[in-house]
Every structure is written in structure tokens, then in C-alpha cells.
Design a protein around this motif. Structure first.
Motif, mmCIF file in Angstrom:
data_model
loop_
_atom_site.group_PDB
_atom_site.id
_atom_site.type_symbol
_atom_site.label_atom_id
_atom_site.label_comp_id
_atom_site.label_asym_id
_atom_site.label_seq_id
_atom_site.Cartn_x
_atom_site.Cartn_y
_atom_site.Cartn_z
ATOM 1 N N VAL A 48 0.823 -1.188 0.045
ATOM 2 C CA VAL A 48 -0.127 0.045 0.073
ATOM 3 C C VAL A 48 1.159 1.248 0.029
ATOM 4 C CG1 VAL A 48 -1.755 1.320 1.164
ATOM 5 C CG2 VAL A 48 -2.182 -1.119 1.109
ATOM 6 N N ALA A 49 1.827 1.361 0.942
ATOM 7 C CA ALA A 49 2.855 2.572 1.176
ATOM 8 C C ALA A 49 3.673 2.148 1.877
ATOM 9 C CB ALA A 49 1.802 3.825 1.611
ATOM 10 N N THR A 50 4.907 3.206 1.711
ATOM 11 C CA THR A 50 6.019 2.830 2.750
ATOM 12 C C THR A 50 6.548 4.544 2.907
ATOM 13 O OG1 THR A 50 8.039 2.046 2.879
ATOM 14 C CG2 THR A 50 7.650 2.493 0.855
ATOM 15 N N ILE A 51 7.354 4.700 3.961
ATOM 16 C CA ILE A 51 7.759 5.839 4.296
ATOM 17 C C ILE A 51 9.070 5.773 5.121
ATOM 18 C CG2 ILE A 51 6.490 6.014 6.346
ATOM 19 C CD1 ILE A 51 6.465 9.328 6.082
ATOM 20 N N SER A 52 10.163 6.240 4.641
ATOM 21 C CA SER A 52 11.455 6.300 5.160
ATOM 22 C C SER A 52 11.653 6.996 6.532
ATOM 23 C CB SER A 52 12.544 6.576 4.118
ATOM 24 O OG SER A 52 12.725 8.019 4.099
ATOM 25 N N TRP A 53 12.753 6.690 7.178
ATOM 26 C CA TRP A 53 12.951 7.233 8.564
ATOM 27 C C TRP A 53 12.933 8.941 8.604
ATOM 28 C CZ3 TRP A 53 17.202 10.191 9.571
ATOM 29 C CH2 TRP A 53 18.244 10.213 8.712
ATOM 30 N N SER A 54 13.877 9.425 7.387
ATOM 31 C CA SER A 54 13.639 10.887 7.335
ATOM 32 C C SER A 54 12.522 11.526 6.575
ATOM 33 C CB SER A 54 14.858 11.045 6.358
ATOM 34 O OG SER A 54 14.940 10.473 5.238
ATOM 35 N N ASP A 55 11.372 10.600 6.126
ATOM 36 C CA ASP A 55 10.553 11.165 5.315
ATOM 37 C C ASP A 55 10.772 11.604 3.835
ATOM 38 O OD1 ASP A 55 8.388 13.205 7.937
ATOM 39 O OD2 ASP A 55 9.036 10.932 7.760
ATOM 40 N N LYS A 57 11.678 9.518 1.209
ATOM 41 C CA LYS A 57 11.171 8.460 0.383
ATOM 42 C C LYS A 57 9.973 8.143 0.837
ATOM 43 C CE LYS A 57 12.963 4.269 0.026
ATOM 44 N NZ LYS A 57 14.014 3.440 -0.385
ATOM 45 N N ILE A 58 8.816 8.301 0.068
ATOM 46 C CA ILE A 58 7.459 8.127 0.050
ATOM 47 C C ILE A 58 7.158 7.194 -1.056
ATOM 48 C CG2 ILE A 58 5.322 8.239 0.565
ATOM 49 C CD1 ILE A 58 6.042 10.823 2.256
ATOM 50 N N GLN A 59 6.444 5.962 -1.051
ATOM 51 C CA GLN A 59 6.082 5.440 -2.188
ATOM 52 C C GLN A 59 4.663 4.758 -1.840
ATOM 53 O OE1 GLN A 59 8.875 2.812 -4.306
ATOM 54 N NE2 GLN A 59 10.359 3.277 -2.656
ATOM 55 N N TYR A 60 3.960 4.727 -3.145
ATOM 56 C CA TYR A 60 2.471 4.253 -2.952
ATOM 57 C C TYR A 60 2.165 3.189 -3.914
ATOM 58 C CZ TYR A 60 1.703 8.467 -0.095
ATOM 59 O OH TYR A 60 1.531 9.320 0.826
ATOM 60 N N GLY A 61 1.625 2.184 -3.696
ATOM 61 C CA GLY A 61 1.001 1.125 -4.720
ATOM 62 C C GLY A 61 0.169 1.925 -5.668
#
Length: 126
Positions: A48-55, A57-61
Motif C-alpha cells: 500500500v505505502a511506505t515511508i523512510s525514517w527521514s520522510d 522517500k515515500i512510495q504508494y502502490g
């Protein structure tokens, strides 16, 4: 041992909105990549979605792009999933996950993640 406790979810009509929360304890949340996955009955787990520790890198399906927003509050050790314009095909059990080991780098595949919440049901009626 990291613990992930989810809240939110429920039943909404198509076009409505829900916000899911996932609170972490027992680890260093600010260093973790966090993700959301979902699983409909009889189907596999879907990114569905992911977010890195620093914000940074964000990605969505693809099915949720433009409708869902992932965010995190490191002061509260919590990750959120804001779901807007919900569709019946969004109906699933939603899971949050934490990548503490950082053995991989994509953030979009379930086996990258080390810890999982117990899931919360989201049902969207037509």
C-alpha cells in the motif's frame, strides 16, 4: 522486541475516508522504515505505502495513488495512513510493518519488514 499496535478502521461507504494509526514501542522508531500492506480474503498481501525514517522517500502502490497518504510522527512513534475516496476494492485487512534490520532497501515487499501489527479491518460498502 518491537510491538506495533494499530487503531482505526471500520465500515464506510464508497467515497468516504478513514485514518489508520500504528504506534510502535520497544525499539528506535525514528530509524525504521515503515510500511502499510493489505490483504483481502483469499488473496495475497498487497503493498500500500511506505515511508523512510527521514520522510525523504515515500512510495504508494498503484491502486491507492492520489487517494491515500502515509505520514509519520517520530515524537509519538506513530505512523498514519489517511485513506480518502475509498472504493469497495479497498476492502481488506490492513497491516502496518516496521523494517528495523534494513537488510533490503525497496520498502515495497513484505519480506523486507521485521515486525508487524495484528491488522485492522477496513470495509467499504458500495
Amino acid at each position: 522486541q518491537v510491538q506495533l499496535v494499530q487503531s482505526g478502521g471500520g465500515l464506510v461507504q464508497a467515497g468516504g475516508s478513514l485514518r489508520l494509526s500504528c504506534a510502535a514501542s520497544g525499539g528506535t522508531f525514528s530509524t525504521y522504515t515503515m510500511g502499510w500492506f493489505r490483504q483481502a480474503p483469499g488473496k495475497g498481501r498487497e503493498f500500500v505505502a511506505t515511508i523512510s525514517w527521514s520522510d525523504s522517500k515515500i512510495q504508494y502502490g498503484d491502486p491507492v495513488k492520489g487517494r491515500f497518504t502515509i505520514s509519520r510522527d517520530n515524537d509519538k512513534d506513530t505512523v498514519y495512513l489517511q485513506m480518502n475516496s475509498l472504493k469497495p476494492e479497498d476492502t481488506a485487512v490492513y497491516y502496518c510493518a516496521a523494517d528495523a534490520s534494513q537488510l533490503y532497501g525497496l520498502g515495497t515487499i513484505y519480506y523486507e519488514y521485521d515486525y508487524w501489527g495484528q491488522g485492522t479491518q477496513v470495509t467499504v460498502s458500495s
